[in-house]
Design a protein around this motif. Structure first.
Motif, mmCIF file in Angstrom:
data_model
loop_
_atom_site.group_PDB
_atom_site.id
_atom_site.type_symbol
_atom_site.label_atom_id
_atom_site.label_comp_id
_atom_site.label_asym_id
_atom_site.label_seq_id
_atom_site.Cartn_x
_atom_site.Cartn_y
_atom_site.Cartn_z
ATOM 1 N N ASP A 180 -14.051 4.896 10.601
ATOM 2 C CA ASP A 180 -14.075 4.741 11.941
ATOM 3 C C ASP A 180 -13.425 3.141 12.047
ATOM 4 O OD1 ASP A 180 -15.565 7.930 13.114
ATOM 5 O OD2 ASP A 180 -13.432 7.615 12.401
ATOM 6 N N SER A 181 -14.770 3.041 11.604
ATOM 7 C CA SER A 181 -15.159 1.029 11.709
ATOM 8 C C SER A 181 -13.755 -0.162 11.160
ATOM 9 C CB SER A 181 -16.621 0.750 10.898
ATOM 10 O OG SER A 181 -16.837 1.142 8.998
ATOM 11 N N ILE A 182 -13.181 0.512 10.702
ATOM 12 C CA ILE A 182 -11.964 -0.283 10.514
ATOM 13 C C ILE A 182 -10.627 0.027 10.910
ATOM 14 C CG2 ILE A 182 -10.021 -0.746 8.387
ATOM 15 C CD1 ILE A 182 -11.863 1.350 6.701
ATOM 16 N N GLU A 183 -10.988 -1.540 12.041
ATOM 17 C CA GLU A 183 -10.172 -1.898 13.088
ATOM 18 C C GLU A 183 -8.698 -1.916 13.029
ATOM 19 O OE1 GLU A 183 -9.295 -4.722 17.219
ATOM 20 O OE2 GLU A 183 -11.028 -4.843 16.252
ATOM 21 N N CYS A 184 -7.621 -2.404 12.271
ATOM 22 C CA CYS A 184 -6.552 -2.229 11.676
ATOM 23 C C CYS A 184 -5.944 -0.958 11.391
ATOM 24 C CB CYS A 184 -6.443 -3.311 10.700
ATOM 25 S SG CYS A 184 -6.841 -2.790 8.873
ATOM 26 N N LEU A 185 -6.814 -0.114 10.776
ATOM 27 C CA LEU A 185 -6.832 1.303 10.698
ATOM 28 C C LEU A 185 -6.063 1.908 11.763
ATOM 29 C CD1 LEU A 185 -7.669 1.717 7.107
ATOM 30 C CD2 LEU A 185 -5.567 1.587 7.445
ATOM 31 N N GLU A 186 -7.549 1.820 12.700
ATOM 32 C CA GLU A 186 -7.515 2.116 14.339
ATOM 33 C C GLU A 186 -6.098 1.581 15.008
ATOM 34 O OE1 GLU A 186 -9.632 4.815 15.026
ATOM 35 O OE2 GLU A 186 -9.722 5.494 12.713
ATOM 36 N N LEU A 187 -6.284 0.806 14.671
ATOM 37 C CA LEU A 187 -4.943 0.320 16.334
ATOM 38 C C LEU A 187 -3.870 -0.348 15.762
ATOM 39 C CD1 LEU A 187 -8.362 -0.950 18.498
ATOM 40 C CD2 LEU A 187 -6.712 1.190 18.228
ATOM 41 N N HIS A 188 -3.983 -1.631 14.775
ATOM 42 C CA HIS A 188 -3.001 -2.343 14.322
ATOM 43 C C HIS A 188 -2.047 -2.465 13.229
ATOM 44 C CE1 HIS A 188 -5.400 -4.475 17.663
ATOM 45 N NE2 HIS A 188 -6.678 -4.793 17.086
ATOM 46 N N LEU A 189 -2.399 -1.726 12.475
ATOM 47 C CA LEU A 189 -1.717 -2.100 10.689
ATOM 48 C C LEU A 189 0.045 -0.723 11.212
ATOM 49 C CD1 LEU A 189 -1.336 -2.943 7.907
ATOM 50 C CD2 LEU A 189 -2.495 -0.355 7.289
ATOM 51 N N LYS A 190 1.375 -1.446 11.412
ATOM 52 C CA LYS A 190 2.025 -0.854 11.808
ATOM 53 C C LYS A 190 2.879 -0.293 10.189
ATOM 54 C CE LYS A 190 2.275 -2.013 16.116
ATOM 55 N NZ LYS A 190 0.789 -2.641 16.430
ATOM 56 N N LYS A 191 2.606 -1.043 9.501
ATOM 57 C CA LYS A 191 3.738 -0.857 8.220
ATOM 58 C C LYS A 191 2.996 -1.111 6.272
ATOM 59 C CE LYS A 191 7.016 -2.924 6.088
ATOM 60 N NZ LYS A 191 9.104 -3.676 6.866
ATOM 61 N N VAL A 192 3.191 -0.632 5.322
ATOM 62 C CA VAL A 192 2.633 -0.786 4.451
ATOM 63 C C VAL A 192 3.767 -0.743 3.046
ATOM 64 C CG1 VAL A 192 1.050 0.617 2.789
ATOM 65 C CG2 VAL A 192 -0.023 0.100 5.127
ATOM 66 N N VAL A 193 3.513 -1.815 2.451
ATOM 67 C CA VAL A 193 4.638 -2.094 1.309
ATOM 68 C C VAL A 193 3.530 -1.679 0.369
ATOM 69 C CG1 VAL A 193 6.437 -2.795 -0.263
ATOM 70 C CG2 VAL A 193 6.428 -3.477 2.341
ATOM 71 N N LEU A 194 4.147 -0.634 -0.923
ATOM 72 C CA LEU A 194 3.305 -0.501 -2.340
ATOM 73 C C LEU A 194 4.568 -0.594 -2.406
ATOM 74 C CD1 LEU A 194 1.027 2.242 -1.570
ATOM 75 C CD2 LEU A 194 0.829 0.275 -1.596
ATOM 76 N N LYS A 195 4.013 -0.962 -3.939
ATOM 77 C CA LYS A 195 5.078 -2.084 -4.950
ATOM 78 C C LYS A 195 4.630 -1.476 -6.960
ATOM 79 C CE LYS A 195 7.715 -5.358 -5.260
ATOM 80 N NZ LYS A 195 9.238 -4.754 -5.535
ATOM 81 N N ASN A 196 5.738 -1.282 -7.686
ATOM 82 C CA ASN A 196 4.843 -0.377 -8.212
ATOM 83 C C ASN A 196 4.948 0.479 -8.504
ATOM 84 O OD1 ASN A 196 5.937 -2.904 -9.489
ATOM 85 N ND2 ASN A 196 3.946 -4.074 -10.165
ATOM 86 N N TYR A 197 4.815 1.648 -7.928
ATOM 87 C CA TYR A 197 4.018 2.595 -7.707
ATOM 88 C C TYR A 197 3.905 3.669 -9.166
ATOM 89 C CZ TYR A 197 2.984 7.145 -5.396
ATOM 90 O OH TYR A 197 2.024 8.634 -5.366
ATOM 91 N N LYS A 198 3.063 4.487 -9.122
ATOM 92 C CA LYS A 198 2.734 5.783 -10.132
ATOM 93 C C LYS A 198 2.439 6.689 -9.729
ATOM 94 C CE LYS A 198 2.270 2.938 -13.210
ATOM 95 N NZ LYS A 198 2.050 2.933 -14.754
#
Length: 474
Positions: A365-383
């Motif tokens: 709950d204390s991670i503000e960007c996960l609650e209010l701001h983070l709109k895009k995530v890109v993961l490379k080299n995924y397996k």
């Protein structure tokens, strides 16, 4: 007779273009009854506009515009079209290149917008370079690029930088690790906006003086340039790009950069191992960060080997972050806590002994960007072994709009669909989030040849283009 006398007055009026400019003679094609779609509207533009178009074309294409029509014939050799001369393999073969460059500089009256010179090892080529730099055609030069492909030491003509300094907006000295500028006094560049040094031998003091004295400088890119301690102070600098630095125990210090928006150590495993940001109140784009940085000091936030050791304050300005630290969720979450307003996150995944893909600690709950701001995530080299790492963002990023998962395994479409089900997309925290799993063709970060380009709002948000700039980094 009266009807005959009135006939000329009844002729149809001259046709005009839609922007109320009269159609130029011959601009409408072969017949008198053609439609507006057949008109040569481009040739009707003012000389200054056409000259700008010609100047932006590659050298060969700009010269070829002379054969289009009599309207275009004089443009390339006029002052309306500042010369854009790129003397590389695309201009001509090695044997004739010196003669072609000399011919162009003698035919064009100037001024010049850009001169990009690839110095080759053929006999007689280097001897002509000082003459080219003295050409009146290069008066008012705005962009100078010198690339030494010769395998011997080549000194830049001593007076060339001083001559062009008053008008230069871009200076690139590249692919020439034996090019020496140590013996040249640092001139004043009142209009220089972009500085790119690639394998250039220059003292730390000269480089610091050069950067601080350029009162309009916006972007600095240092590639394969060595230093032990470089201190940067600039009131105008917006972007610092570092790549494959020849620094052992080196330190980069951002002392005072009130306009700095981007700090881009592309592959920091090659140096510098220490980065200290003392004052950069507008910093909003950071990356690629990796364990090659032994110490990252952002004010009172300190990371050692990407492990947070001091998080007494937060950086509210940070919007885009790119990490090359593997699949350790502890490391990533520490950065998320430091940057509460983060909007985009890029993570380059790879195997390692400290992989930790699951969150097993305190509530989020204390991670503000996960609650209010983070709109895009890109993961490379995924397996598949990184599935819990990806699920963390799917299940916790509450305002996520887009998540892109790039897999190098080239699996079938059926297998991709199965992996999406494993990611529990139906339980995503943001119902608006689009989760995409696709095959990737390159393991390294894409677009690294253009990260210093300020015209790109997000330097990490473009596919690998395959141009010469990007290919040289592979």
């Amino acid at each position: 007779m009266e009807e005959a006398a009135a006939a000329p007055a009844m002729r149809a009026p001259k046709r005009h273009r839609s922007d109320y400019q009269q159609v130029p003679p011959g601009g409408g094609g072969s017949g008198g009854g053609e439609g507006l779609d057949d008109l040569d509207l481009i040739s009707g533009l003012p000389d200054a506009v056409l000259g700008t178009i010609v100047s932006l074309l590659p050298t060969k294409d700009g010269a070829r515009t002379q054969v289009l029509s009599r309207r275009w014939l004089p443009l390339w050799r006029s002052h309306m079209a500042p010369l854009n001369l790129v003397a590389d393999r695309h201009l001509s073969d090695n044997q004739s290149r010196a003669a072609v460059v000399s011919k162009i500089l003698s035919d064009h009256p100037g001024p010049a917008r850009r001169f990009s010179l690839h110095i080759i090892s053929l006999r007689g080529f280097r001897a002509k370079v000082p003459t080219w730099f003295r050409s009146d055609t290069l008066n008012g030069l705005q962009e100078l690029e010198v690339t030494n492909l010769h395998n011997k030491r080549y000194p830049l003509p001593r007076r060339s930088l001083t001559r062009f300094a008053p008008t230069l907006r871009l200076l690139k000295l590249g692919s020439c690790y034996r090019l020496r500028v140590l013996g040249i006094a640092v001139p004043s560049f009142p209009h220089l906006k972009q500085l790119i040094l690639y394998k250039v031998c220059i003292s730390e003091k000269s480089l610091e003086c050069l950067i601080s004295s350029c009162v309009a400088l916006e972007s600095v890119s240092l590639q394969s340039v060595g230093f032990s301690r470089l201190c940067i102070s600039s009131q105008t600098l917006r972007c610092i790009n570092l790549h494959a630095l020849r620094s052992k125990g080196g330190e980069l210090v951002i002392e005072d950069a009130p306009c700095l928006e981007r700090l881009l150590p592309d592959f920091p495993k090659d140096g510098p191992p220490t980065i200290r940001v003392i004052s950069a109140p507008k910093l909003e784009i950071l990356g690629f960060l990796s364990k090659g940085i032994s110490t990252l000091d952002l004010g009172t936030m300190v990371f050692q080997k990407m492990v947070a050791v001091s998080l007494t304050t937060k950086m509210q300005t940070m919007k885009v972050l790119s990490l090359n630290i593997g699949a350790n969720l502890d490391y990533v979450v520490d950065f998320l806590k430091c940057f509460p307003c983060l909007e985009k996150l890029y993570v380059i995944l790879h195997d390692g002994k400290d992989i930790n893909s699951m969150w097993k600690h305190e509530p989020l709950d204390s991670i503000e960007c996960l609650e209010l701001h983070l709109k895009k995530v890109v993961l490379k080299n995924y397996k598949r072994s990184f599935i819990d790492f990806a699920k963390f963002f799917i299940l916790n990023a509450k305002v996520l709009k887009e998540m892109e998962i790039r897999d190098l395994s080239r699996e079938s479409e059926k297998s991709m669909c199965y992996q999406l089900r494993e990611l529990q997309v139906e339980y995503r925290a943001s119902r608006d989030a689009q989760i995409v799993l696709r095959s990737d063709t390159i393991a390294r970060p894409t677009n690294y040849g253009h990260t210093y380009d300020l015209s790109m709002a997000d330097p990490f948000d473009s596919p690998f283009c395959g141009c010469d700039k990007c290919v040289t980094y592979i």
